[in-house]
Write a protein that holds these residues in place. Structure first.
Motif, mmCIF file in Angstrom:
data_model
loop_
_atom_site.group_PDB
_atom_site.id
_atom_site.type_symbol
_atom_site.label_atom_id
_atom_site.label_comp_id
_atom_site.label_asym_id
_atom_site.label_seq_id
_atom_site.Cartn_x
_atom_site.Cartn_y
_atom_site.Cartn_z
ATOM 1 N N ARG A 86 0.733 -1.050 -0.309
ATOM 2 C CA ARG A 86 -0.003 0.459 -0.048
ATOM 3 C C ARG A 86 1.238 1.311 -0.063
ATOM 4 O O ARG A 86 1.710 1.232 0.564
ATOM 5 N N PHE A 87 0.196 2.231 -1.108
ATOM 6 C CA PHE A 87 1.029 3.744 -0.913
ATOM 7 C C PHE A 87 0.373 4.692 -1.204
ATOM 8 O O PHE A 87 -0.610 4.355 -1.149
ATOM 9 N N GLU A 88 0.732 6.069 -0.024
ATOM 10 C CA GLU A 88 -0.791 6.423 0.860
ATOM 11 C C GLU A 88 -0.259 7.514 0.540
ATOM 12 O O GLU A 88 1.632 8.499 1.157
ATOM 13 N N TRP A 89 -1.155 8.665 -0.274
ATOM 14 C CA TRP A 89 -1.205 10.029 0.245
ATOM 15 C C TRP A 89 -2.083 11.596 0.721
ATOM 16 O O TRP A 89 -2.695 10.207 0.427
ATOM 17 N N LEU A 90 -1.659 11.900 1.945
ATOM 18 C CA LEU A 90 -2.155 12.784 2.321
ATOM 19 C C LEU A 90 -2.520 13.912 1.010
ATOM 20 O O LEU A 90 -1.899 14.128 0.643
ATOM 21 N N MET A 91 -3.900 14.743 1.263
ATOM 22 C CA MET A 91 -3.887 15.248 0.436
ATOM 23 C C MET A 91 -4.146 16.681 1.357
ATOM 24 O O MET A 91 -4.984 16.892 2.638
ATOM 25 N N TYR A 92 -3.311 17.717 0.550
ATOM 26 C CA TYR A 92 -3.914 19.125 1.341
ATOM 27 C C TYR A 92 -3.760 19.760 -0.036
ATOM 28 O O TYR A 92 -4.036 20.224 -1.062
ATOM 29 N N ARG A 93 -4.756 21.252 1.086
ATOM 30 C CA ARG A 93 -5.132 22.327 -0.338
ATOM 31 C C ARG A 93 -4.126 23.596 0.074
ATOM 32 O O ARG A 93 -4.079 23.864 1.242
ATOM 33 N N GLY A 94 -3.000 23.906 -1.192
ATOM 34 C CA GLY A 94 -2.507 24.979 -1.085
ATOM 35 C C GLY A 94 -1.408 25.011 0.007
ATOM 36 O O GLY A 94 -0.823 23.310 0.273
ATOM 37 N N SER A 95 -1.571 25.910 0.912
ATOM 38 C CA SER A 95 -0.677 25.670 1.815
ATOM 39 C C SER A 95 -0.436 25.458 3.310
ATOM 40 O O SER A 95 -0.689 25.410 4.286
ATOM 41 N N GLU A 96 -2.189 24.959 2.985
ATOM 42 C CA GLU A 96 -2.550 24.290 4.807
ATOM 43 C C GLU A 96 -1.804 23.646 5.177
ATOM 44 O O GLU A 96 -1.833 22.494 4.436
#
Ligand SMILES: CC(C)(COP(=O)(O)OP(=O)(O)OC[C@H]1O[C@@H](n2cnc3c(N)ncnc32)[C@H](O)[C@@H]1OP(=O)(O)O)[C@@H](O)C(=O)NCCC(=O)NCCS
Length: 174
Positions: free
Chosen positions: A63-73
């Motif tokens: 499993r490979f996962e990425w966290l999602m962030y909007r812009g610089s939040e």
């Protein structure tokens, strides 16, 4: 694993340093209606992340996962995952979730498109699969918008709230 950027999002690879942020996100309400998520405590979750492969490349498994962030939040608004299994190493399976307050703004679609591109380029996958239960309309819309084709219904193909449920199987060829 690479940091991926899209028009609005930064997708940050999950490793032991930020596993806690994903674990915290997994505790948010509204994520388990249509899927069973891991029930680890924070330490157990970190240990499971520690055992993962770190480099996404042809032949990678797990499993490979990425966290999602909007812009610089600094507060994650969701995550996306790509999983390869030994029995079918040329195919990846995508997973995705967005917290309730940030839904219906196209974030899941944007992030899933980015990891699909990464799966086809970095891991040289032949196809990407996705599974969701028929009642999960937003998830089906995401897959259809991206161009996945619905291939089959798998009777009792997944467990939700500990019970077997039918699932729709989608595929996107390279
Ligand atoms: C599925 C999920 C990730 C979608 O995230 P999202 O960021 O809202 O997705 P998007 O905004 O990219 O796309 C959702 C689409 O569904 C549509 N939609 C939402 N509810 C709908 C409904 N009841 N009927 C029809 N369409 C609906 C939205 O309008 C949007 O389509 P549009 O962009 O054409 O307007 C999110 O709902 C979620 O996290 N759900 C809980 C966890 C989950 O089920 N994960 C997937 C497991 S398979």
């Amino acid at each position: 694993m690479n940091v991926l950027t899209t028009a609005r999002l930064r997708l940050i690879p999950v490793d032991t340093r930020n596993a806690h942020a994903l674990w915290k996100l997994l505790q948010e309400p509204g994520l388990r209606e249509f899927q069973d998520l891991p029930k680890f405590d924070a330490q157990g979750f970190r240990r499971s992340v520690e055992q993962r492969e770190r480099r996404l490349r042809p032949g990678s498994l797990g499993r490979f996962e990425w966290l999602m962030y909007r812009g610089s939040e600094t507060r994650a608004l969701g995550w996306v995952s790509l999983r390869m299994q030994e029995r079918d190493p040329e195919s990846g399976e995508v997973g995705y979730s967005v917290i309730e307050s940030e839904r219906n703004q196209g974030f899941a679609s944007e992030a899933v498109r980015a990891i699909i591109a990464e799966g086809f380029s970095a891991a040289r996958l032949a196809r990407i699969r996705a599974f969701c239960i028929p009642e999960n309309v937003p998830s089906r819309v995401v897959l259809e918008k991206i161009g996945f084709t619905q291939k089959a219904t798998l009777p009792h193909g997944a467990m939700v709230h500990g019970k077997p449920v039918d699932v729709l199987a989608f595929v996107l060829e390279r």
